[in-house]
Scaffold this motif. Sequence first.
Motif: not given
Length: 381
Positions: A325-345
Amino acid sequence: MSDPTTRQTPLLYVTAITALLSGCTPMPAPVVHQGTVVAQGLNGPQGVHVSADGTLWIADSGTGGPGTFTTPGGPGSTEPTTNNYGDTARLVRVSPGGVSTDVAMLPSVAGAEGAEGASRVADLGGKLYITSGHWSAGASIEQLPKTTALLRLDGNSTTEIANFWTFEKANDPDKQGADSHAYGLAAGPDGKLWVTDAGGNDLLRVDPMTGMIALVTVFDNLPNANPGPGVPPSSQAVPTGIAFLNDGAAYVSLLPGFPFTPGSSKVVRVASDGSKTDYATGLTMTTDLRTGPDGNLYAVELGEFGEQGPTPGTGSVIRIKAGGVKETVLSGLDTPTSLAFNQNGDAFITVGGAAAPGTGQVRRWDKLTTKAALTPSALSQ
């Protein structure tokens, strides 16, 4: 280093098609009024990793360099492509206090597909590892050191652990010609490093102690809905991100190549025996996949492909919950390529990954894993 409409690589070959369509260099990144800038002045950032102490690590593509070599031209062309190379790719460290340092310089190759260099960063057993570079058959020089390789950071230098070009030349698992782009990287629950070869269209597993490379699975080409003049009947799968849940399987994002049809990207579940099933479909140009501290998968979408190439400001982050099941949580980004999380989210996202050199950034969004899904009305604003 190869024709973008035939031999697909994950990201920066998109800029080549943009230039062909627009007759100019890729469009500069627009200002994105979201998140907090934690690093800037980057040249096509492709990967980001957050250590337990809050240190940020960024894999930057670089800008090529003074050296030159040629590769064969694309279909119908008798002219070779000239590529420039040099050690301008970087592994960048950003301290918890915000101080940025170039820790290691790595090879960068700039050609028809844009610049390609350092790709992703992962931590295994307290050691940092980096995927680096792209190489294909027909180059006028031998493979450059530390390209198409898995590297380990040792102080302020890197040590090659595994060479994927050597494996690709000997095996060519997808049987579409020797081409290797070590791209996605993740530490697996089995104590091994898992790598997507975006040029070879396969998933590989590496023993960090011996450098032994094992083939997990090959991703078949995906059919195009409306093939015709200028549109091939199928596109290479182009595996990008890798993530793990608690079921013993690997989850891999696919970014099928030109014509980059919206909704043709997907996440595939790869079982321990190498068998594959679709887990989440209907995505668009997915470049990375990570597991959040909330236990959900998060996919990065580069954006939509328009008449002038990638449309700035159309990138997104998609939360993928149980059952796909998909949910959009961020939009309007310019050519994003990667993401990482810390333990706080908190999420750290590379933007400008397929934009003009020097415009790349890493931005932080606090507690993204607790952010509600965007509603259709919010998305239209």
